[in-house]
Scaffold this active site. Sequence first.
Site, PDB file in Angstrom:
ATOM      1  N   SER A 271       0.789  -1.227   0.000  1.00  0.00           N
ATOM      2  CA  SER A 271       0.000   0.000   0.000  1.00  0.00           C
ATOM      3  C   SER A 271       0.824   1.282   0.000  1.00  0.00           C
ATOM      4  O   SER A 271       0.294   2.338  -0.336  1.00  0.00           O
ATOM      5  CB  SER A 271      -0.938   0.018   1.212  1.00  0.00           C
ATOM      6  OG  SER A 271      -0.203   0.137   2.415  1.00  0.00           O
TER       7      SER A 271
ATOM      8  N   LYS B 215       0.528   4.497   6.855  1.00  0.00           N
ATOM      9  CA  LYS B 215      -0.183   5.276   5.840  1.00  0.00           C
ATOM     10  C   LYS B 215       0.295   6.728   5.901  1.00  0.00           C
ATOM     11  O   LYS B 215       0.988   7.137   6.828  1.00  0.00           O
ATOM     12  CB  LYS B 215      -1.698   5.247   6.066  1.00  0.00           C
ATOM     13  CG  LYS B 215      -2.318   3.857   6.140  1.00  0.00           C
ATOM     14  CD  LYS B 215      -2.295   3.116   4.832  1.00  0.00           C
ATOM     15  CE  LYS B 215      -2.946   1.745   4.965  1.00  0.00           C
ATOM     16  NZ  LYS B 215      -2.762   0.918   3.744  1.00  0.00           N
TER      17      LYS B 215
END
Length: 242
Positions: free
Chosen positions: A35, A110
Amino acid sequence: MSAWQEGIVLVVLAVLVAIVVKAFFVQAFYIPSESMEPGLQGGPSVATDDRVLVEKPSYWLSGTPQRGDVVVFSDPGSWLGVEEAGGPDNLIGKALSVIGLYPEGGHLVKRVIGVPGDVVECCDKQGRLMVNGEPIDEPYARPSQTKCGRPNKDGECFGPMPGNRHWESGTVPPGSLFVMGDNRANSADSTVHMCTANETDCALVPWVPEENVVGKVVALGWPLDRAKWIHRPKSFEDVPTP
């Protein structure tokens, strides 16, 4: 003391220092998925995942995550799969993780896109995310060419979300964050946990509580041939105060 007694004392002191450093200053984590590519790489094997160093003092006292920071946070609620949440599966790895010398599982990495009061929107005519109405240029991110809410002329989009061509996050609540992975086509981030405009009975929550944040990623430590410092990009400097 004899030499062996001094050796034991030194080992005990070293372990105590390592535990204190992990608890208050710096801790190692691994990237559990794809990700955050292209900057940080992960995959199905923990052995080959990037290792990052996370520093904690920046968010002490009145310090809070800022737009653009890459942060590590504990799972806010079923964001991780079983394998990603597991951490080390051998005795040595578990022992080393206690003192911060081996990455822990159960955490996500993230990028902070929205802070309290912000509204994140996808997308402008160039396929860029907008924060408080300001379009963001993100050279660190890998755009999507599918599932996009208004692509640029090359068909690329920096704010994809399945099943919706245009979306808006709503106002980020106090004490919360809106986060996204840099690999915009392959990241189970806030956009995946956000209700679409057509859903009338939706219990998804896209926000990450600030209290779940462990710290800010400051360095890629392993593999050595890709080791580097990680800084906050300038992309969000022109975002207006909400």
